[in-house]
Design an enzyme around this catalytic site. Structure first.
Site, short mmCIF file in Angstrom:
data_model
loop_
_atom_site.label_atom_id
_atom_site.label_comp_id
_atom_site.label_asym_id
_atom_site.label_seq_id
_atom_site.Cartn_x
_atom_site.Cartn_y
_atom_site.Cartn_z
N GLU A 279 -0.33 1.90 17.75
CA GLU A 279 -1.17 1.33 18.79
C GLU A 279 -0.44 0.15 19.43
OE1 GLU A 279 -5.65 -0.66 19.24
OE2 GLU A 279 -4.58 -0.73 17.32
N LYS B 66 -9.66 4.43 23.44
CA LYS B 66 -10.27 3.83 22.27
C LYS B 66 -11.75 3.65 22.55
CE LYS B 66 -9.31 0.11 18.93
NZ LYS B 66 -8.40 -1.03 18.65
N CYS C 168 -6.95 3.07 15.86
CA CYS C 168 -7.19 1.94 14.96
C CYS C 168 -8.66 1.79 14.54
CB CYS C 168 -6.66 0.66 15.59
SG CYS C 168 -6.44 -0.72 14.44
#
Length: 524
Positions: free
Chosen positions: A278, A355, A389
Site C-alpha cells: 500500500e 480502499k 490494509c
C-alpha cells in the site's frame, strides 16, 4: 406476431454457451426485467460472479445477435442436503451458489430466466436440455430444485391448500405455466417446500420440490458414482510478495527501476503474481526538495498516475506476470480523494479497487474518502480479491469476496509500528481461516523524511493459509524477516484449498448457518 419479428432477420442465431464473468452485468439486467412486478429482485453482479466462479461449467446463457436472452444457474450438492427440506437462501448461499460441492452427487437448479420479449421460442427448454446434458456428462444422480408456483396466489381459494393445487396439476386437471412445463420435462414431485422464498408472493413463499433422475446412472450403482470435478485454475500458482524499502528517489525513472527490479526477479522465478505494498508509490513525493502540505502532496502524486499505470501495465505484459500494484491516494474525476489499489494483469487489462475504510490518519493527512465498490477480479489464475490494509480488519468484506468465488486475497498494507502491523496480520490470518482462502500481505519498510504520514514503516510480509493438515503447520506458507527489503515466495494450490473446504477437519464455509444470517451487500 410482434414477438416473432425479433427473429425475422435471417442472420439471427440462437446460441447456448457457458456464462462468463464478462456476462455478469447483462445477466443482472435480464434477471431484473424477468422479476419486475413480482415482488422479487434481480441478482446483483456479485451474486452472478459468485455463481460463475464457483461452478463455471454449470452456468449457461442463450444469446441472440450477441444479446443475452436466457440464463440458467446450477451447482453441485450432496444428496443429504438436496433431498431434505430447505429454503432458497440457505441452499444457494443467498444466491451466490457458495454451497457448491465439487463432489456433490446431485445438480441443483437455482435459476432459469428467459427474456419476456423472447418467450415463445422454447428457450427455457433449451436451458433444461443443457442441464440434463451436464448432469449426464458428470455422471450425477440427477437434478433437483424448488420450482415456483406463480399462479398459486390467484387459485388458492379454489383449491384450499397448496397440496391440493399441486395434485390437481399432476393429475392434469389444472394447468400451471411452470409446474406443467417441468412435469412435461420428466421431473417428478417429491414434496412441498414451505417458506422456500418468502419474497415470491405469487407462489405465497411455497416451492415444489422436484427431481429428475439421470437415466444413465443405474440406481444400484449410483452410490459409487462420484466424480472429482476438475477446476479450471492451474494446479499451482506461484506468488512473490515484495517487502519494499521506502527510500528517496531522484526521478520517476529511478523509481521505476526499483519496481522493475522486483518484477523481473519474481518473473524470473516463474511467478504468476508479484505484490507491492500500500502507498509504495508515495516514494515519488521524495523527488520534491521540500516538505509538501497534504493537498500539495496529493496533487504532486496525481500527476504521476498516468505514467505509473502505463509503466506497470507495460511491465506486466513484457514480463508475463500479474502485478498487484499496491495503492496510492488518487484524486478522482468527481474531486474525491480515494486510496486506489491498481491491479495490472498480463493480458493488458487494468483493474482498480478502492480502499473501503480509510484510517483516521488517512482522513487527517490526505482527506481520503472510502470507496463503494468491491468485486472479485478475474485472472488467468482464477478469481482474486484485493483489500487495502485496514479493510482486512472488516470480515464482511472478505466474506463478500469469497461469496464471489475468490481463493486468493491480496492485502497491500502500510503500517508504521508493530502494534499496527499485528492488527492487520492477525486479521488476515483470521480471514484465511474463516473463509478457507489464501491471504497474501505486502508491506513497506524504511522511511521517507519530509513525506507526511510516511515517516517510519514496520512490516513482516507473508503468505497465509488456512490452519489444517494440508497446509503449513502454523498457517504460514512463507514470510519475511521484519523490516528488511526482500521477497517471499510460495506455491499455492487451489485444489488443496478445495479439498480443505469440502473434507477438512472443519468446514467453515460449508457449515455457515444461512438460515440464520447472511451478508446483504448494498454497494456496487
Amino acid at each position: 406476431m410482434a414477438t416473432k419479428n425479433r427473429l425475422s432477420n435471417q442472420k439471427s442465431k440462437i446460441t447456448v454457451r457457458n456464462a462468463t464473468p464478462q456476462d455478469a452485468l447483462e445477466i443482472c439486467d435480464l434477471s431484473t426485467r424477468v422479476y419486475k412486478n413480482t415482488g422479487m429482485y434481480g441478482y446483483s453482479e456479485g451474486a452472478i460472479t459468485g455463481q460463475i466462479n464457483h461452478f463455471p461449467d454449470g452456468q449457461f446463457v442463450i444469446t441472440i445477435d450477441k444479446k443475452i436472452v436466457g440464463y440458467c444457474a446450477t451447482f453441485r450438492i450432496s444428496e443429504e442436503i438436496a433431498l431434505k427440506n430447505h429454503n432458497w437462501t440457505e441452499i444457494t448461499g443467498n444466491g451466490y451458489a457458495s454451497r457448491h460441492q465439487p463432489d456433490g452427487d446431485w445438480l441443483y437448479g437455482m435459476e432459469v430466466a428467459v427474456d419476456p420479449d423472447y418467450r415463445g421460442y422454447r428457450l427455457g427448454q433449451r436451458l433444461y436440455n443443457e442441464r440434463k446434458q451436464l448432469c449426464e456428462t458428470l455422471g450425477l444422480k440427477g437434478i433437483v430444485f424448488g420450482g415456483r408456483l406463480p399462479s398459486l396466489s390467484t387459485r388458492i381459494k379454489r383449491f384450499g391448500t397448496v397440496e391440493n393445487y399441486v395434485e390437481s396439476v399432476i393429475q392434469k386437471k389444472q394447468r400451471d405455466q411452470v409446474l406443467s412445463f417441468q412435469l412435461h420435462n420428466g421431473f417428478e414431485v417429491i414434496g412441498i417446500l414451505p417458506e422456500y422464498l418468502n419474497a415470491d408472493h405469487q407462489s405465497m413463499g411455497y416451492a415444489v420440490h422436484l427431481m429428475w433422475r439421470n437415466p444413465k446412472v443405474p440406481a444400484e450403482d449410483s452410490n459409487n458414482n462420484k466424480k472429482k470435478y476438475g477446476g479450471r485454475v492451474p494446479d499451482s500458482i506461484r506468488i512473490g510478495t515484495v517487502q519494499y524499502l521506502q527510500r528517496r528517489v531522484r526521478s520517476f525513472e529511478e523509481f521505476l527501476k526499483f519496481v522493475e527490479y522486483f518484477v523481473d526477479v519474481v518473473a524470473d522465478y516463474k511467478g504468476d503474481f508479484v505484490v507491492f505494498p500500500e502507498m509504495f508509490a508515495l516514494q515519488l513525493l521524495s523527488i520534491e526538495d521540500q516538505a509538501l502540505s497534504p493537498i500539495e502532496s496529493i496533487e504532486a502524486l496525481t500527476k504521476y498516475t498516468p505514467q505509473f499505470k502505463e509503466a506497470l501495465r507495460d511491465m506486466s505484459i513484457r514480463y508475463n506476470i500479474n502485478i498487484i500494484g499496491g495503492s496510492h491516494p488518487t484524486i478522482m474525476p468527481n474531486g474525491r480523494v480515494e486510496n486506489i489499489a491498481y491491479i495490472f494483469l498480463r493480458d493488458g487489462s487494468i483493474h482498480e479497487q478502492p480502499k473501503i475504510h480509510p484510517t483516521p490518519n488517512e482522513v487527517y493527512w490526505w482527506n481520503i474518502e472510502g470507496g463503494n465498490t468491491l468485486k472479485a477480479i478475474e485472472t488467468d489464475c482464477g478469481p482474486i480479491g484485493v483489500l487495502v490494509c485496514y479493510d482486512s480488519e472488516f470480515p464482511e468484506l472478505t466474506r463478500h469476496l469469497t461469496d464471489q468465488g475468490i481463493s486468493i486475497l491480496f492485502v497491500p498494507f502500510c503500517t508504521d509500528e508493530r502494534q499496527s502491523y499485528l492488527r492487520v496480520r492477525y486479521c488476515c490470518q483470521a480471514r484465511a481461516v474463516e473463509n478457507q482462502i489464501y491471504v497474501v500481505m505486502s508491506g513497506n519498510v524504511g522511511n521517507l523524511p519530509n513525506v507526511n504520514n510516511m515517516d517510519i514503516q514496520y512490516a513482516q510480509s507473508c503468505i497465509l493459509t488456512p490452519c489444517d493438515f494440508p497446509f503449513a503447520r502454523d498457517g504460514i506458507a512463507a514470510d519475511t524477516t521484519p523490516n528488511v527489503e526482500m521477497v517471499a515466495f510460495a506455491d499455492l494450490r487451489p485444489e488443496t484449498l478445495m479439498m480443505a473446504r469440502n473434507n477438512g477437519t472443519v468446514k467453515n464455509l460449508m457449515d455457515r448457518r444461512h438460515d440464520l444470517y447472511n451478508i446483504n451487500w448494498r454497494g456496487k
